[in-house]
Write a protein that holds these residues in place. Structure first.
Motif, PDB file in Angstrom:
ATOM      1  N   ILE A  66      32.389  36.700  19.458  1.00  0.00           N
ATOM      2  CA  ILE A  66      33.070  38.217  18.963  1.00  0.00           C
ATOM      3  C   ILE A  66      33.700  38.162  17.387  1.00  0.00           C
ATOM      4  O   ILE A  66      34.486  37.179  17.063  1.00  0.00           O
ATOM      5  CB  ILE A  66      34.098  38.643  19.845  1.00  0.00           C
ATOM      6  CG1 ILE A  66      33.483  38.860  21.607  1.00  0.00           C
ATOM      7  CG2 ILE A  66      34.823  39.818  19.396  1.00  0.00           C
ATOM      8  CD1 ILE A  66      32.458  39.879  21.422  1.00  0.00           C
ATOM      9  N   THR A  67      33.265  39.048  16.499  1.00  0.00           N
ATOM     10  CA  THR A  67      33.785  39.252  15.360  1.00  0.00           C
ATOM     11  C   THR A  67      34.020  40.639  15.218  1.00  0.00           C
ATOM     12  O   THR A  67      34.946  40.691  14.235  1.00  0.00           O
ATOM     13  CB  THR A  67      32.362  39.142  14.392  1.00  0.00           C
ATOM     14  OG1 THR A  67      31.512  40.103  14.691  1.00  0.00           O
ATOM     15  CG2 THR A  67      31.769  37.682  14.403  1.00  0.00           C
ATOM     16  N   ASP A  68      33.877  41.668  15.864  1.00  0.00           N
ATOM     17  CA  ASP A  68      34.333  43.047  15.766  1.00  0.00           C
ATOM     18  C   ASP A  68      34.985  43.575  16.844  1.00  0.00           C
ATOM     19  O   ASP A  68      34.260  43.436  18.011  1.00  0.00           O
ATOM     20  CB  ASP A  68      33.239  43.811  15.116  1.00  0.00           C
ATOM     21  CG  ASP A  68      33.083  43.381  13.713  1.00  0.00           C
ATOM     22  OD1 ASP A  68      33.410  44.079  12.841  1.00  0.00           O
ATOM     23  OD2 ASP A  68      31.989  42.541  13.573  1.00  0.00           O
ATOM     24  N   VAL A  69      35.990  44.473  16.654  1.00  0.00           N
ATOM     25  CA  VAL A  69      36.606  45.036  18.053  1.00  0.00           C
ATOM     26  C   VAL A  69      36.560  46.484  17.670  1.00  0.00           C
ATOM     27  O   VAL A  69      36.852  46.964  16.615  1.00  0.00           O
ATOM     28  CB  VAL A  69      38.096  44.770  18.089  1.00  0.00           C
ATOM     29  CG1 VAL A  69      38.679  45.419  19.226  1.00  0.00           C
ATOM     30  CG2 VAL A  69      38.243  43.173  18.121  1.00  0.00           C
ATOM     31  N   VAL A 119      38.728  45.690  12.978  1.00  0.00           N
ATOM     32  CA  VAL A 119      38.790  46.522  13.940  1.00  0.00           C
ATOM     33  C   VAL A 119      38.559  47.902  13.501  1.00  0.00           C
ATOM     34  O   VAL A 119      38.710  48.208  12.415  1.00  0.00           O
ATOM     35  CB  VAL A 119      40.336  46.536  14.671  1.00  0.00           C
ATOM     36  CG1 VAL A 119      40.606  47.627  15.666  1.00  0.00           C
ATOM     37  CG2 VAL A 119      40.739  45.038  15.244  1.00  0.00           C
ATOM     38  N   HIS A 120      37.986  48.717  14.448  1.00  0.00           N
ATOM     39  CA  HIS A 120      37.378  49.891  13.947  1.00  0.00           C
ATOM     40  C   HIS A 120      37.766  50.782  15.223  1.00  0.00           C
ATOM     41  O   HIS A 120      38.008  50.534  16.265  1.00  0.00           O
ATOM     42  CB  HIS A 120      35.880  50.017  14.186  1.00  0.00           C
ATOM     43  CG  HIS A 120      35.222  48.852  13.179  1.00  0.00           C
ATOM     44  ND1 HIS A 120      34.995  48.694  11.916  1.00  0.00           N
ATOM     45  CD2 HIS A 120      35.084  47.672  13.887  1.00  0.00           C
ATOM     46  CE1 HIS A 120      34.523  47.356  11.620  1.00  0.00           C
ATOM     47  NE2 HIS A 120      34.355  46.851  12.745  1.00  0.00           N
ATOM     48  N   TYR A 121      38.268  51.850  14.855  1.00  0.00           N
ATOM     49  CA  TYR A 121      38.752  52.938  15.749  1.00  0.00           C
ATOM     50  C   TYR A 121      37.934  54.270  16.153  1.00  0.00           C
ATOM     51  O   TYR A 121      37.435  54.861  14.953  1.00  0.00           O
ATOM     52  CB  TYR A 121      40.308  53.396  15.109  1.00  0.00           C
ATOM     53  CG  TYR A 121      41.341  52.499  15.374  1.00  0.00           C
ATOM     54  CD1 TYR A 121      42.272  52.443  16.409  1.00  0.00           C
ATOM     55  CD2 TYR A 121      41.327  51.361  14.396  1.00  0.00           C
ATOM     56  CE1 TYR A 121      43.053  51.132  16.477  1.00  0.00           C
ATOM     57  CE2 TYR A 121      42.463  50.526  14.449  1.00  0.00           C
ATOM     58  CZ  TYR A 121      43.179  50.338  15.475  1.00  0.00           C
ATOM     59  OH  TYR A 121      44.001  49.332  15.576  1.00  0.00           O
ATOM     60  N   MET A 158      44.785  41.913  17.582  1.00  0.00           N
ATOM     61  CA  MET A 158      43.656  41.180  17.276  1.00  0.00           C
ATOM     62  C   MET A 158      43.350  41.230  15.828  1.00  0.00           C
ATOM     63  O   MET A 158      42.792  40.257  15.164  1.00  0.00           O
ATOM     64  CB  MET A 158      42.422  41.647  18.037  1.00  0.00           C
ATOM     65  CG  MET A 158      42.521  41.628  19.594  1.00  0.00           C
ATOM     66  SD  MET A 158      41.260  42.152  20.332  1.00  0.00           S
ATOM     67  CE  MET A 158      41.306  41.464  22.178  1.00  0.00           C
ATOM     68  N   GLN A 159      43.659  42.365  15.116  1.00  0.00           N
ATOM     69  CA  GLN A 159      43.415  42.458  13.741  1.00  0.00           C
ATOM     70  C   GLN A 159      44.405  41.650  12.866  1.00  0.00           C
ATOM     71  O   GLN A 159      43.937  40.880  11.878  1.00  0.00           O
ATOM     72  CB  GLN A 159      43.382  44.054  13.345  1.00  0.00           C
ATOM     73  CG  GLN A 159      43.153  44.194  11.833  1.00  0.00           C
ATOM     74  CD  GLN A 159      43.053  45.792  11.561  1.00  0.00           C
ATOM     75  OE1 GLN A 159      44.047  46.513  12.093  1.00  0.00           O
ATOM     76  NE2 GLN A 159      42.340  46.199  10.595  1.00  0.00           N
TER      77      GLN A 159
END
Length: 557
Positions: A154-157, A187-189, A294-295
């Protein structure tokens, strides 16, 4: 006895009547008189109205108040039982009366090394257990040990939430992850129900290395459910793996409803739980903040909790006259209720705080935007100003013209950061330092001009520039030594407790939000009608909405 004129009996003295009379006196006195130039009394007043807590400094000297005002306001707070209700809050009493439960978001940031107040013990223990689970998940991501359904790391959340499940984490991510070098994971919202934030992510992220975090207290919020189902459909199609398998590997759930997470297909090992005594808009400190951790890493997340806890302890222990959350609440209530100022601008002079006003809009207006008190009676005055704002330097080129020379009176919070450490070459560092100084100078100048109006024009410029600066906009300046995790944790906890104190002053329950429910119910019925499933039997007939439905259906076909 022949009486030609009846005498009017004087109004009984109460803290509120005393404040009403005091407000009439101060309304007639411009802020420029209170600030008073270089006189000793003005200097003493400014000193008396400034307070420092750790790396946070709050200056109330540009408010339309005196030390006597603060005394009257503190008397009012005591008469409303603020101190008793503060104790009840931390003791886990049912302060959320409509839902018959406590409001113990402070337990989520209570350190394991410190004994909690009586009544908070089990809540603090539960929160600490969930923090340990959160830390394990974060370590798996940071150590490259979390693998997706196809075996890739995993690289992105993608954090999917809305309201309190989105605004707090997003604010912290923007404020503290200002440089990619600070990030442990990307991390992206996603919050908007229309999919507009999700679509670009689906185009550029690698589905094999993307972890979804579904953050929803109730696990039923339509906005969040629709976004996660679309995201799961994307992962399933792109990876050619069924949705249940994707859920087992690439979905984390954060909710107060573990049974609903299980029914959805999220394995127990990927579930984080918080209790219903943590409200959504107070939930940043709970596992809702997992994406922040996580970020940024657990060190930063723990520092965030530590700053908030320090403010909790200050709020619990400090006398009202020196208690920053109480003072913020009292000054805000003074402006709203006694000076009749209907709107409050939040103006951060740091681009990293671009979501701060949106965060406070929910925190304050969803908590105290009510007109019925705990006793079921109507409240006969405004209970919360309209909160709005923008990043200050941008706002100067947008709505400051109206504030300075228009006909509206506002109150404001200016927020500034004193210093910012950046590792760069000498030339770049020097240029950035000049930008910081310019930003701080603008913040101080605008705060001064809000208060003084034309009186802020130096004698050397009078007659050489336009006048008509209205002034008399009371404002506070909140100064952070630097924008770090501890400082922003303390800042947000300051506003949380401000909201609680104001709810006591106005006899409200700040922990429910019944005003948002009916719109959701009406939308459900209309959604079914747009989808062609049924007629909107549960909606009130209104020709405006009917003709809009017709036009939408015409254009969608």
């Amino acid at each position: 006895m022949n009486v030609s004129k009846l005498s009017r009996s004087p109004r009984a003295y109460t803290p509120v009547t005393a404040l009403d009379a005091h407000a009439e006196q101060l309304q007639a006195q411009p802020l420029s008189d209170l600030l008073g130039g270089d006189t000793l009394s003005a200097q003493q007043r400014a000193s008396d109205l400034a307070f420092t807590f750790g790396s946070l400094h709050v200056d109330f000297s540009k408010q339309r108040i005196t030390p006597h005002t603060l005394k009257l306001l503190s008397d009012w707070a005591r008469s409303c039982g603020v101190e008793t209700k503060r104790t009840a809050l931390f003791a886990g009493k049912n302060v959320n009366t409509s839902e018959r439960r406590a409001a113990l978001h402070m337990a989520a940031r209570w350190p394991s090394t410190k004994k909690p107040p009586s009544g908070m013990e089990s809540a603090a223990t539960f929160c600490q257990q969930q923090q340990a689970r959160l830390a394990e998940m974060v370590a798996r991501v940071h150590e490259g040990q979390w693998f997706g359904a196809t075996g890739q790391t995993i690289t992105d959340v993608v954090h999917i939430g809305v309201g309190g499940s989105d605004l707090g984490p997003k604010l912290i991510s923007e404020a503290l992850a200002d440089r990619p070098s600070h990030e442990k994971a990307s991390v992206h919202y996603v919050s908007t129900m229309d999919g507009a934030q999700l679509l670009p992510l689906m185009e550029r992220l690698n589905p094999a290395t993307t972890l979804l975090v579904l953050a929803s207290k109730s696990f039923t919020t339509a906005d969040t459910q629709f976004n996660v189902r679309t995201a799961l459909a994307w992962l399933s199609e792109a990876l050619e793996i069924d949705v249940p398998t994707v859920c087992r590997y690439q979905l984390v759930g954060v909710s107060s409803k573990p049974e609903k997470m299980t029914d959805f297909g999220i394995p127990e090992a990927h579930q984080l739980v918080f209790k219903d005594w943590i409200g959504g808009r107070f939930s940043l400190w709970s596992p809702i903040g997992v994406s922040v951790a996580m970020q940024l890493g657990m060190e930063a997340f723990n520092a965030l909790l530590a700053g908030a806890h320090a403010m909790d302890q200050h709020f619990l222990d400090a006398p009202l006259e020196e208690n920053l959350p109480a003072l913020m609440a009292l000054v805000g209530a003074w402006n709203c209720q006694f000076l009749n100022i209907p709107t409050h601008a939040v103006l951060p002079y740091d681009g990293r705080l671009k979501s701060f006003s949106a965060y406070l809009q929910q925190l304050e207006m969803e908590s105290n935007g009510k007109s019925v008190g705990l006793d079921g009676r109507s409240v006969n005055h405004a209970t919360c100003p309209i909160i709005w704002g923008d990043v200050g330097p941008n706002a100067q080129h947008a709505f400051y013209q109206l504030l300075h020379q228009g006909g509206h009176t506002v109150s404001a919070d200016f927020v500034a950061v004193a210093k910012r450490d950046v590792t760069a070459t000498d030339d770049v560092s020097s240029s950035l330092c000049a930008q910081e100084q310019l930003t701080l100078a603008n913040c101080l100048a605008q705060s001064q001009l809000f208060a003084l109006g034309d009186d802020a024009i130096p004698a050397t410029l009078r007659g050489h520039m336009a006048q008509g600066y209205r002034g008399n906009h009371p404002n506070s300046l909140l100064l952070l030594k630097e924008l770090n995790a501890w400082g922003i944790g303390a800042l947000l906890a300051l506003y949380e407790h401000k909201v609680f104190v104001q709810s006591v002053l106005w006899n409200l329950n700040p922990f429910d939000q019944p005003g948002v429910e009916l719109g959701k119910q009406l939308a459900t019925s209309l959604y079914e009608m747009l989808a062609g499933e049924t007629l909107a039997h549960n909606n009130v007939k209104d020709p405006s909405t009917e003709q809009l439905l017709c036009k939408i259906n015409e254009w969608r076909q």
